[in-house]
Design an enzyme around this catalytic site. Structure first.
Site, PDB file in Angstrom:
ATOM      1  N   GLU A   1      58.608  -5.718   2.988  1.00 20.24           N
ATOM      2  CA  GLU A   1      57.512  -5.402   2.065  1.00 20.24           C
ATOM      3  C   GLU A   1      57.985  -4.843   0.727  1.00 20.24           C
ATOM      4  O   GLU A   1      57.434  -5.181  -0.334  1.00 20.24           O
ATOM      5  CB  GLU A   1      56.531  -4.432   2.733  1.00 20.24           C
ATOM      6  CG  GLU A   1      55.711  -5.024   3.844  1.00 20.24           C
ATOM      7  CD  GLU A   1      56.468  -5.171   5.154  1.00 20.24           C
ATOM      8  OE1 GLU A   1      56.027  -5.948   6.020  1.00 20.24           O
ATOM      9  OE2 GLU A   1      57.522  -4.503   5.305  1.00 20.24           O
TER      10      GLU A   1
ATOM     11  N   GLU B   1      49.384 -12.924  14.609  1.00 22.69           N
ATOM     12  CA  GLU B   1      50.804 -13.255  14.484  1.00 22.69           C
ATOM     13  C   GLU B   1      51.050 -14.747  14.632  1.00 22.69           C
ATOM     14  O   GLU B   1      51.886 -15.322  13.925  1.00 22.69           O
ATOM     15  CB  GLU B   1      51.623 -12.478  15.523  1.00 22.69           C
ATOM     16  CG  GLU B   1      51.619 -10.966  15.363  1.00 22.69           C
ATOM     17  CD  GLU B   1      52.471 -10.491  14.192  1.00 22.69           C
ATOM     18  OE1 GLU B   1      53.051 -11.335  13.486  1.00 22.69           O
ATOM     19  OE2 GLU B   1      52.552  -9.268  13.990  1.00 22.69           O
TER      20      GLU B   1
ATOM     21  N   ASP C   1      46.329  -3.529   5.879  1.00 24.49           N
ATOM     22  CA  ASP C   1      47.099  -4.124   4.780  1.00 24.49           C
ATOM     23  C   ASP C   1      46.711  -5.527   4.318  1.00 24.49           C
ATOM     24  O   ASP C   1      46.185  -5.728   3.227  1.00 24.49           O
ATOM     25  CB  ASP C   1      48.596  -4.071   5.107  1.00 24.49           C
ATOM     26  CG  ASP C   1      48.955  -4.611   6.485  1.00 24.49           C
ATOM     27  OD1 ASP C   1      48.101  -5.226   7.133  1.00 24.49           O
ATOM     28  OD2 ASP C   1      50.114  -4.426   6.914  1.00 24.49           O
TER      29      ASP C   1
ATOM     30  N   ARG D   1      52.635 -16.845  11.345  1.00 20.61           N
ATOM     31  CA  ARG D   1      53.996 -17.354  11.527  1.00 20.61           C
ATOM     32  C   ARG D   1      54.012 -18.852  11.829  1.00 20.61           C
ATOM     33  O   ARG D   1      54.737 -19.617  11.185  1.00 20.61           O
ATOM     34  CB  ARG D   1      54.717 -16.589  12.641  1.00 20.61           C
ATOM     35  CG  ARG D   1      54.774 -15.087  12.399  1.00 20.61           C
ATOM     36  CD  ARG D   1      55.756 -14.404  13.322  1.00 20.61           C
ATOM     37  NE  ARG D   1      55.508 -12.961  13.395  1.00 20.61           N
ATOM     38  CZ  ARG D   1      56.401 -12.059  13.759  1.00 20.61           C
ATOM     39  NH1 ARG D   1      57.619 -12.436  14.076  1.00 20.61           N
ATOM     40  NH2 ARG D   1      56.090 -10.774  13.824  1.00 20.61           N
TER      41      ARG D   1
END
Length: 654
Positions: free
Chosen positions: A541, A274, A407, A278
Site C-alpha cells: 500500500e 479475495e 479501505d 485476485r
C-alpha cells in the site's frame, strides 16, 4: 608353539577397511547428488507437464509480443535506433529487464500508430503541481539520495543498459525520446530480478499451489485459498510478468491456467472479495492486455461461482461461498452476521467490466444493486460503518475505517467513475461526499505535523492507522488530479501528508519497513506499540502511494523512498528461495514468517517496477488499477477495453 605371523597383515587389513570406507563415502555422495538431481528433474517435469508448446495451443496465434498493448511497450521510430546494436534477440535481454525490439501490433497484424495521449489526466486543462504532459520531461539525475550499493544482497545483480525498445512518451511525435529519461533502468532491473527470484522459487517448490513457504521450501497450505490447487500466485502474478516482458515465465503461467485452472468440483468456502480481486481481476487484466478469450472465459467461470453469494434479501452478498454447493454465509465474528464494507463494496470494477466484455448485463446489475443500497441508506455523520447486515439492510456496530474492513470501498467509488470514462457521476459524488466526511471526522495531524487517518469507533478516535490505509495517499491525490473542484487542493494536501506519514512509519523502524498498524499520541508517532501490530507481510500500500504521487508530481523523493524500500526488502525479506514477511520490524535481525504472499508479485513488485518506469507504461488516463493492482482499461480512452454487444443473461448461477 605359536604360529609365526606376518607384520604386513595388520597394514593390509587397515588399508582394506580404509578403502571400503572411502568407497562407501563416494557412493553415498553420488547417490545423494543423484537423488537431488532427480528431485529437481521431477519438479521441472511437473512444470513442463502443466505447459504445452506454443505450436500446440492458442498462444501461437495471439503472438505475445505483437499484441502487447501499445502503452506498455512500443517500438520507437527506426531512425532513433539506426545505429543501435542492442537488439540481438537474445533471451538474456529479458532476464535483465529489457524488452525485445519488436513492433507492437493490432490484432489484425498491422503496426499500431500510437494515438496521442491526452494532455491531462482529468478535465482540468492545466497540469497539477506543474505537471504538463505536453511538455518534454527532464532526465532524472543518475545520482540518487539513496546509495544504491547499501544493503545490497550478496548475489551480484547485473546492471541494466538502456534497451533498444523504449516505452513511448507522451504524444504522437516518435522522434522525441526525451521521456525515456524518466526510466531508471538500474533500479527497475533490480525489481525485475526480484520478480524472477520470487517466481522461479514458487515454480520450483509450489507450482500450481496457492503460495510458497520459502524457508520450508514447500507450498503454503494455510493460504486464504486453502490447500486446493488454485494457483493463486500464478493468476495473481501473471500480468506483472507480462508487463515486465518476462515472456517465458508468462507462457508457463498462461499454459497452466489453460490446462489446470478450474473451480469445478472444488468444495471450498472461498472469500468472495479475495477471489474477485485476485482471480477475476487478474483474468480481466490479461484479457485486456492480450485479447485471449481464454482469460475472459476463466473470469466469467470464477464470477459465476461467486454469484450465489448475492442471493440475499438486500442483494448485499455474503462473505464466503462454497464453489461447489453454492451455500454462502458470513464470518461468525462480523458484528451479528454482517457483511463487510470493504468486501461487498470492492466488486464494482471487475463485475461492471465483465458485463461489458461478455455482453451479459447480469454482473453489472449485481453490483449496481449494492451501489443503490449504499447510496440510499442513512449514513451516520456522512460516514460508512464497516458492517452491514445483508438480511435487514441495517448497519452493524459503528466502526469506521479507511484501513481494514473499509479501505477499498472508497477506492472503488473513485475508480468506478474513472473506469466509466468519468460518466458514472453517481460514483464520483459518493466518493466526494465520503472523503469530505472522512477528512472532517477521521483525518488528523500529530503534534509534530504528521497527517494520518484514524479509525473511529462509536464517535471515539483511536489515533491508530493501518498499513492498509497507506493506499489512501494515492487515492486522495488521484481524486485531486482528476477533477477541479472545491476539494481539490485539500485532497492533494492530505494525500501528500498521508504518504509522508507512511514513509515515516517505515524509516522509524530499524528494518526500514513499516508495521501493520501504527499509533499517535503525545509520546509516540507513526510507531506500532502492540506486538500484534509490528509485523510486515510484504504489503504494497505504501508503494502504491509512492507510485501515484510520482506520476502526478514527478517529485524525486517518491522514487528515493521506493528505492529505500527495495533495499530493505532485499536485505531483510529475501531468502535463497523467495521472499518472506517479518514478525517484528523493530528488531535488527527480525524473524521471517515463511510466507511469500501472492500479492507480493501482483502488487508490491508491480508498483515498484512502475515507479521506476516511464509515464507511458500504463498511463493513468488509460488504465485504472483494481485493489490488487490489476490494471483495467478506461472506457472511451483505451482501445483495449474490448466491449462486446449486449446480450441477455446466460449465466447458470444467476
Amino acid at each position: 608353539m605359536c604360529p609365526k605371523t606376518s607384520k604386513t597383515t595388520p597394514l593390509l587389513l587397515i588399508g582394506g577397511i580404509g578403502f571400503v570406507i572411502v568407497l562407501v563415502g563416494i557412493t553415498g555422495i553420488t547417490l545423494i547428488n543423484n537423488i537431488n538431481l532427480s528431485n529437481i528433474i521431477r519438479l521441472n517435469e511437473k512444470v513442463a507437464s502443466d505447459s504445452v508448446s506454443a505450436s500446440d495451443n492458442q498462444i501461437k496465434e495471439l503472438n505475445y509480443v505483437n499484441n502487447h498493448p501499445k502503452n506498455i511497450y512500443l517500438k520507437l521510430n527506426d531512425t532513433l535506433h539506426a545505429d543501435d546494436d542492442h537488439s540481438d534477440g537474445d533471451d538474456d535481454d529479458v532476464a535483465n529487464g529489457q524488452q525485445r525490439d519488436e513492433a507492437a501490433q493490432e490484432p489484425g497484424g498491422g503496426v499500431m500508430e500510437p494515438p496521442k495521449v491526452s494532455a491531462v489526466i482529468g478535465s482540468d486543462p492545466k497540469s497539477y503541481e506543474g505537471r504538463n504532459l505536453n511538455q518534454n520531461q527532464t532526465t532524472v539525475p543518475a545520482s540518487s539520495a539513496v546509495d544504491s550499493s547499501a544493503s545490497a544482497p550478496s548475489a551480484a545483480i547485473p546492471a541494466a543498459t538502456p534497451p533498444s525498445v523504449l516505452p513511448l512518451g507522451w504524444g504522437k511525435d516518435m522522434s522525441n525520446a526525451s521521456s525515456a529519461g524518466l526510466i531508471d533502468y538500474e533500479k527497475r532491473a533490480r525489481v525485475v530480478q526480484m520478480m524472477e527470484h520470487a517466481w522461479r522459487n514458487y515454480k520450483l517448490y509450489a507450482w500450481g499451489k496457492n503460495e510458497l513457504r520459502p524457508l520450508s521450501q514447500r507450498p503454503h497450505s494455510g493460504s486464504i485459498f486453502g490447500s486446493y490447487d488454485l494457483g493463486a500466485t500464478i493468476v495473481d502474478g501473471l500480468d506483472t510478468l507480462y508487463i515486465m516482458g518476462l515472456e517465458n515465465e508468462y507462457r508457463e503461467g498462461r499454459d497452466w491456467i489453460e490446462r489446470k485452472f478450474t473451480l469445478d468440483n472444488i468444495s471450498a468456502e472461498l472469500s468472495v472479495f479475495e477471489t474477485n480481486i485476485r482471480f477475476v481481476g487478474g483474468m480481466l487484466t490479461l484479457y485486456a492486455f492480450t485479447g485471449d478469450p481464454l482469460y475472459k472465459e476463466k473470469a466469467q467461470h470464477v464470477a459465476d461461482k461467486l454469484l450465489p453469494a448475492f442471493q440475499t434479501p438486500t442483494g448485499i452478498p455474503y462473505a464466503l461461498v462454497n464453489t461447489k454447493s453454492g451455500v454462502a454465509k458470513n464470518y461468525g465474528w462480523a458484528s451479528g452476521g454482517s457483511s463487510i464494507l470493504s468486501e461487498f463494496g470492492t466488486l464494482h470494477l471487475e463485475f461492471a467490466y465483465l458485463s461489458d466484455i461478455t455482453g451479459n448485463p447480469l454482473y453489472r446489475e449485481r453490483v449496481q444493486t449494492i451501489r443503490q443500497v449504499l447510496k440510499e441508506i442513512e449514513k451516520p455523520k456522512g460516514l460508512y460503518p464497516n458492517f452491514l447486515n445483508p438480511k435487514t439492510g441495517k448497519w452493524g456496530q459503528l466502526h469506521m475505517s479507511l484501513g481494514a474492513l473499509g479501505d477499498s470501498y472508497y477506492e472503488y467509488l473513485l475508480k468506478a467513475w474513472l473506469q466509466s470514462g468519468q460518466t458514472d457521476e453517481e460514483a464520483r459524488e459518493m466518493y466526494d461526499e465520503a472523503m469530505v466526511a472522512i477528512m472532517d471526522k477521521m483525518v488528523r495531524t500529530s503534534p509534530n505535523g504528521l497527517t494520518y487517518v484514524s479509525d473511529l469507533k462509536f464517535d471515539r478516535l483511536e489515533h491508530k492507522m493501518d498499513h492498509l490505509a497507506c493506499f489512501s495517499g494515492g487515492l486522495f491525490a488521484l481524486g485531486a488530479a482528476t477533477r477541479q473542484n472545491e476539494h481539490r487542493d485539500k485532497y492533494m494536501e492530505v494525500g501528500k501528508g498521508i504518504t509522508n506519514t507512511c514513509h515515516e512509519s517505515y524509516i522509524r523502524a530499524p528494518t526500514q519497513l513499516g508495521p501493520e498498524a501504527f499509533r499517535f499520541s503525545d509520546a509516540v508517532e507513526a510507531r506500532a506499540l502492540r506486538s500484534q501490530e509490528k509485523y510486515y507481510i510484504l504489503r504494497p500500500e505504501t508503494f502504491e502511494s509512492y507510485f501515484v504521487l510520482w506520476r502526478l508530481t514527478h517529485d524525486q523523493k517518491y522514487r528515493d523512498w521506493g528505492w529505500e524500500a527495495v533495499l530493505a526488502l532485499e536485505k531483510h525479506c529475501r531468502t535463497p528461495h523467495g521472499y518472506c514477511g517479518l514478525r517484528n520490524v523493530y528488531q535488527q535481525e527480525p524473524q521471517k514468517d515463511d510466507v511469500q504472499q501472492s500479492f507480493f508479485l501482483a502488487e508490491t513488485l508491480k508498483y515498484l517496477y512502475l515507479l521506476f518506469s516511464d509515464d507511458s507504461v500504463l498511463p493513468l488516463d488509460e488504465w485504472v488499477f483494481n485493489t490488487e493492482a490489476h490494471p483495467l482499461p478506461i472506457k472511451g480512452a483505451n482501445q483495449y477495453y474490448r466491449q462486446a454487444p449486449v446480450t441477455l443473461p446466460v449465466s447458470n448461477a444467476s
